[in-house]
Write an enzyme that holds these catalytic residues in place. Structure first.
Site, PDB file in Angstrom:
ATOM      1  N   CYS A  50       4.526   1.748  -1.950  1.00 60.44           N
ATOM      2  CA  CYS A  50       4.246   0.585  -2.980  1.00 60.44           C
ATOM      3  C   CYS A  50       3.009   0.671  -3.908  1.00 60.44           C
ATOM      4  O   CYS A  50       1.923   1.026  -3.567  1.00 60.44           O
ATOM      5  CB  CYS A  50       4.368  -0.789  -2.262  1.00 60.44           C
ATOM      6  N   ASP A  52       1.543  -2.007  -4.407  1.00 61.51           N
ATOM      7  CA  ASP A  52       0.610  -2.726  -3.929  1.00 61.51           C
ATOM      8  C   ASP A  52      -0.897  -2.574  -3.713  1.00 61.51           C
ATOM      9  O   ASP A  52      -1.235  -1.529  -3.139  1.00 61.51           O
ATOM     10  CB  ASP A  52       1.000  -3.366  -2.674  1.00 61.51           C
ATOM     11  N   ARG A  54      -3.107  -3.252  -1.695  1.00 60.04           N
ATOM     12  CA  ARG A  54      -3.766  -3.140  -0.614  1.00 60.04           C
ATOM     13  C   ARG A  54      -3.203  -1.804   0.282  1.00 60.04           C
ATOM     14  O   ARG A  54      -3.416  -1.968   1.602  1.00 60.04           O
ATOM     15  CB  ARG A  54      -3.232  -4.491   0.178  1.00 60.04           C
ATOM     16  N   HIS A 106       5.682  -1.280   3.287  1.00 59.80           N
ATOM     17  CA  HIS A 106       4.722  -2.387   4.070  1.00 59.80           C
ATOM     18  C   HIS A 106       5.205  -3.818   4.174  1.00 59.80           C
ATOM     19  O   HIS A 106       5.950  -3.987   3.283  1.00 59.80           O
ATOM     20  CB  HIS A 106       3.268  -2.291   3.386  1.00 59.80           C
ATOM     21  N   CYS A 109       5.647  -6.991   1.833  1.00 57.90           N
ATOM     22  CA  CYS A 109       6.105  -6.405   0.302  1.00 57.90           C
ATOM     23  C   CYS A 109       6.743  -7.674  -0.518  1.00 57.90           C
ATOM     24  O   CYS A 109       7.708  -8.043  -0.501  1.00 57.90           O
ATOM     25  CB  CYS A 109       6.905  -5.203   0.432  1.00 57.90           C
TER      26      CYS A 109
END
Ligand SMILES: [Zn+2]
Length: 220
Positions: A50, A52, A54, A106, A109
């Site tokens: 992803c 993302d 993090r 994750h 998400c």
């Protein structure tokens, strides 16, 4: 996709300052580091994760630059019409000869959570439609999970599992297997709250567990 929690200390200038420090610190440890890295790459792993902020592939697997080839998009969606993903996969499998392709989702998400809802978030609705399709495939199980967070976690897992199978259905992966190439496709989920990766144990290393309709007899 996830809610912004608060402004942090990062500025445009601080990124360049950070780079200066990275170069200085790295050269102090190994004066030849960049000369060696510039010679080429030979990563054994392709990571599809992803976008993302993090979930950075190298940090959470304790690996270094040069060790993981990376493709990221919102909600680690794997669809066979995505030319970007296919190009990365083709290069990784046929040029770099990676041994492992890992789809890593994750929990928490934002893309998956948005796909579970009914609110339009703009252009990205079209991308997240793929996850709504994953929901439809597994609606019988998902609809039985009353807790919305738990249901989202399960959809994150299903989205990874479908990604694994979608990779296996590509001509790229099937041709590699037909040629006897050592290649496995895996599905993982990362927990933001603990930092721990869970192996969904859906690894595939040949076409025998693909539905027959998705199996090509010979890939040219
Ligand atoms: Zn995400």
């Amino acid at each position: 996709m996830c809610a912004k929690i608060e402004d942090n200390h990062i500025t445009y200038e601080s990124l360049l300052k950070g780079n200066e420090k990275f170069v200085a610190d790295t050269l102090k440890q190994d004066p030849e580091y960049f000369n060696n890295l510039a010679k080429g790459q030979n990563p054994p792993v392709l990571w599809i994760g992803c976008a993302d902020s993090r979930v950075p592939a190298n940090q959470i697997t304790n690996t270094k630059p040069g060790e993981i080839f990376v493709h990221r998009n919102i909600a680690n969606v794997v669809v066979h019409t995505d030319m970007n993903m296919l190009s990365v996969l083709d290069y990784a499998v046929n040029v770099l000869k990676v041994k492992h392709v890992i789809v890593t989702g994750h929990y928490g998400c934002g893309g998956v959570i948005a796909a579970m809802g009914n609110q339009s978030v703009g252009l990205i609705d079209n991308w997240l439609r793929h996850i709504k399709d994953v929901y439809r495939l597994h609606a019988a199980e998902l609809d039985r999970i009353a807790d919305v967070d738990k249901r989202a976690e399960r959809l994150v897992e299903f989205n990874v599992i479908e990604g694994v199978y979608n990779l296996c259905k590509t001509t790229i992966v099937q041709k590699a297997w037909q040629n006897g190439q050592d290649l496995s496709v895996h599905g993982w989920v990362y927990a933001l709250s603990t930092g721990i990766i869970k192996d969904l144990e859906v690894s595939v290393n040949n076409s025998s567990n693909l539905g027959s309709v998705f199996r090509f007899t010979a890939v040219s």
